[in-house]
Scaffold this motif. Structure first.
Motif, PDB file in Angstrom:
ATOM      1  N   LEU A  93      48.299  43.116  53.506  1.00  0.00           N
ATOM      2  CA  LEU A  93      49.247  42.968  52.403  1.00  0.00           C
ATOM      3  C   LEU A  93      50.223  41.869  52.807  1.00  0.00           C
ATOM      4  N   HIS A  94      50.126  40.736  52.121  1.00  0.00           N
ATOM      5  CA  HIS A  94      50.843  39.547  52.558  1.00  0.00           C
ATOM      6  C   HIS A  94      51.529  38.869  51.371  1.00  0.00           C
ATOM      7  N   ALA A  95      52.535  38.071  51.673  1.00  0.00           N
ATOM      8  CA  ALA A  95      53.301  37.352  50.654  1.00  0.00           C
ATOM      9  C   ALA A  95      52.607  36.033  50.332  1.00  0.00           C
ATOM     10  N   VAL A  96      51.391  36.129  49.820  1.00  0.00           N
ATOM     11  CA  VAL A  96      50.616  34.944  49.464  1.00  0.00           C
ATOM     12  C   VAL A  96      50.210  35.050  48.000  1.00  0.00           C
ATOM     13  N   THR A  97      50.194  33.904  47.333  1.00  0.00           N
ATOM     14  CA  THR A  97      49.863  33.893  45.909  1.00  0.00           C
ATOM     15  C   THR A  97      48.379  33.724  45.658  1.00  0.00           C
ATOM     16  N   SER A  98      47.616  33.421  46.684  1.00  0.00           N
ATOM     17  CA  SER A  98      46.158  33.411  46.590  1.00  0.00           C
ATOM     18  C   SER A  98      45.619  33.727  47.975  1.00  0.00           C
ATOM     19  N   ARG A 117      54.826  35.187  43.559  1.00  0.00           N
ATOM     20  CA  ARG A 117      54.153  36.368  43.011  1.00  0.00           C
ATOM     21  C   ARG A 117      52.940  36.644  43.884  1.00  0.00           C
ATOM     22  N   PRO A 118      53.074  37.472  44.902  1.00  0.00           N
ATOM     23  CA  PRO A 118      51.924  37.698  45.789  1.00  0.00           C
ATOM     24  C   PRO A 118      50.739  38.308  45.047  1.00  0.00           C
ATOM     25  N   VAL A 119      49.562  38.090  45.608  1.00  0.00           N
ATOM     26  CA  VAL A 119      48.368  38.754  45.099  1.00  0.00           C
ATOM     27  C   VAL A 119      48.652  40.254  45.057  1.00  0.00           C
ATOM     28  N   CYS A 126      42.231  49.672  52.965  1.00  0.00           N
ATOM     29  CA  CYS A 126      41.683  48.597  53.801  1.00  0.00           C
ATOM     30  C   CYS A 126      41.591  47.291  53.014  1.00  0.00           C
ATOM     31  N   SER A 127      40.924  47.314  51.879  1.00  0.00           N
ATOM     32  CA  SER A 127      40.870  46.125  51.024  1.00  0.00           C
ATOM     33  C   SER A 127      42.102  46.116  50.121  1.00  0.00           C
ATOM     34  N   ALA A 128      43.256  46.095  50.764  1.00  0.00           N
ATOM     35  CA  ALA A 128      44.509  46.237  50.023  1.00  0.00           C
ATOM     36  C   ALA A 128      44.844  45.026  49.183  1.00  0.00           C
ATOM     37  N   GLN A 129      44.366  43.869  49.608  1.00  0.00           N
ATOM     38  CA  GLN A 129      44.744  42.660  48.887  1.00  0.00           C
ATOM     39  C   GLN A 129      43.633  41.621  48.901  1.00  0.00           C
ATOM     40  N   CYS A 130      43.277  41.108  50.086  1.00  0.00           N
ATOM     41  CA  CYS A 130      42.323  40.007  50.157  1.00  0.00           C
ATOM     42  C   CYS A 130      41.057  40.341  50.933  1.00  0.00           C
ATOM     43  N   PRO A 165      50.245  52.583  42.618  1.00  0.00           N
ATOM     44  CA  PRO A 165      49.066  51.743  42.811  1.00  0.00           C
ATOM     45  C   PRO A 165      48.342  51.535  41.494  1.00  0.00           C
ATOM     46  N   PRO A 166      47.698  50.400  41.329  1.00  0.00           N
ATOM     47  CA  PRO A 166      46.950  50.154  40.092  1.00  0.00           C
ATOM     48  C   PRO A 166      45.667  50.964  40.053  1.00  0.00           C
ATOM     49  N   THR A 167      45.045  50.971  38.899  1.00  0.00           N
ATOM     50  CA  THR A 167      43.721  51.565  38.777  1.00  0.00           C
ATOM     51  C   THR A 167      42.761  50.817  39.699  1.00  0.00           C
ATOM     52  N   PRO A 168      41.868  51.508  40.374  1.00  0.00           N
ATOM     53  CA  PRO A 168      40.977  50.817  41.318  1.00  0.00           C
ATOM     54  C   PRO A 168      40.309  49.610  40.697  1.00  0.00           C
ATOM     55  N   ARG A 169      40.310  48.496  41.453  1.00  0.00           N
ATOM     56  CA  ARG A 169      39.687  47.256  41.015  1.00  0.00           C
ATOM     57  C   ARG A 169      39.282  46.469  42.260  1.00  0.00           C
ATOM     58  N   PRO A 170      38.469  45.441  42.113  1.00  0.00           N
ATOM     59  CA  PRO A 170      38.007  44.698  43.284  1.00  0.00           C
ATOM     60  C   PRO A 170      39.161  44.032  44.022  1.00  0.00           C
ATOM     61  N   ALA A 171      39.046  43.934  45.350  1.00  0.00           N
ATOM     62  CA  ALA A 171      40.069  43.266  46.159  1.00  0.00           C
ATOM     63  C   ALA A 171      40.167  41.803  45.756  1.00  0.00           C
ATOM     64  N   GLY A 172      41.388  41.282  45.790  1.00  0.00           N
ATOM     65  CA  GLY A 172      41.609  39.882  45.472  1.00  0.00           C
ATOM     66  C   GLY A 172      41.697  39.593  43.989  1.00  0.00           C
ATOM     67  N   ALA A 173      41.592  40.618  43.137  1.00  0.00           N
ATOM     68  CA  ALA A 173      41.673  40.388  41.687  1.00  0.00           C
ATOM     69  C   ALA A 173      43.093  40.028  41.310  1.00  0.00           C
ATOM     70  N   THR A 174      43.246  39.172  40.326  1.00  0.00           N
ATOM     71  CA  THR A 174      44.567  38.785  39.859  1.00  0.00           C
ATOM     72  C   THR A 174      44.932  39.576  38.616  1.00  0.00           C
ATOM     73  N   ASN A 175      46.193  39.488  38.250  1.00  0.00           N
ATOM     74  CA  ASN A 175      46.686  40.248  37.113  1.00  0.00           C
ATOM     75  C   ASN A 175      46.286  39.544  35.817  1.00  0.00           C
ATOM     76  N   THR A 176      45.301  40.095  35.106  1.00  0.00           N
ATOM     77  CA  THR A 176      44.832  39.473  33.857  1.00  0.00           C
ATOM     78  C   THR A 176      45.029  40.402  32.665  1.00  0.00           C
TER      79      THR A 176
END
Length: 272
Positions: A93-98, A117-119, A126-130, A165-176
């Motif tokens: 979990l990092h302060a990165v936008t991509s 706006r971090p990912v 484990c797959s918390a973000q990227c 936490p959001p509804t489960p979705r793939p890691a690295g997904a952006t807010n669409t």
């Protein structure tokens, strides 16, 4: 005449001596007491980092102060445990936008008025973000908060309690979930591209406040976004020193920040 000159002074009355003694004492004390210390200098203007939620697992980190702020690239996820907060073992979990933006755990500079706006957090352990593939990955329901620290590890700011936490979705997904704002006319400036040379570049996104998007007609809502702003990262090769306006990243950011003007700074990491 001579008698007047030779006359001895008349002794003061006991009452006069009683009044004069305290006055003499106070005068001596005033002369021997050390001077009061000078007032402390005013504190220098400080950076003020704020964190707010913009959706499940999604946050905005902003420097609302008057001085640059240095924040850690590592974010801290804590879970509510009764009246206390307990840090989790989530490290991705990092302060990165991509996910390809910059080195994980880097120290990040935010200039006054700049925000990122971090990912979003995916809600997984484990797959918390990227991270795309990992073992013992589990969805984490509950109430959480996300904390931003400085580069020395001290807490700077946390989200309001009960980040869900959001509804489960793939890691690295952006807010669409929300549509992109209207583009208006005249915002067809091309997307910035890394210099074409023998160096490898990281594309680092930076966002500042500009003019809000209000309507799809009339002048471009990005006409008030400068073409470039000063860079904040050292580059090993040519191309550093400036961040260039990105219409695509600005539109994406305006889902959550209506006046966002976003830029890309190309930082060379290796050169042949």
């Amino acid at each position: 005449m001579c008698n007047a000159l030779n006359a001895s002074p008349q002794p003061r009355s006991p009452a006069a001596r009683t009044v004069a003694a305290p006055l003499l004492y106070l005068s001596l004390v005033a002369q021997t007491a050390p001077p009061p210390p000078p007032p402390p200098p005013p504190p220098p203007p400080l950076a003020s980092v704020t964190v707010r939620t913009i959706g499940p697992g999604a946050i905005v980190i902003e420097n609302t102060g008057s001085q640059p702020a240095m924040i850690s690239g590592q974010l801290v996820l804590s879970r509510r445990n009764g009246a206390a907060w307990q840090a989790t073992s989530v490290h991705d979990l990092h302060a990165v936008t991509s996910c390809a933006e910059m080195a994980v755990g880097a120290c990040i500079r935010l200039d006054p008025g700049e925000f990122i706006r971090p990912v979003p957090w995916t809600g997984f352990s484990c797959s918390a973000q990227c991270t795309q593939m990992c073992t013992r990955n589990a969805y984490m329901p509950g109430a959480y908060r996300i904390t931003v620290r400085d580069c020395a590890g001290a807490d700077l700011a946390s989200t309001p309690p009960d980040v869900m936490p959001p509804t489960p979705r793939p890691a690295g997904a952006t807010n669409t979930a929300r549509p992109l704002p209207p583009t208006g006319r005249g915002d067809a400036r091309p997307e910035p591209a890394a210099p074409a040379n023998e160096c490898a570049y990281n594309a680092i996104q930076r966002c500042v406040h500009g003019r809000p998007t209000r309507t799809a007609i009339g002048e471009s809502p990005y006409s008030w976004c400068p073409t470039s702003i000063p860079g904040t990262h050292r580059s090993l090769g040519p191309g550093g020193g400036q961040a260039w306006f990105s219409p695509r990243r600005s539109r994406e950011a305006r889902r959550d920040v209506p006046d966002a003007c976003c830029y890309v700074e190309f930082v060379a990491t290796a050169c042949d």
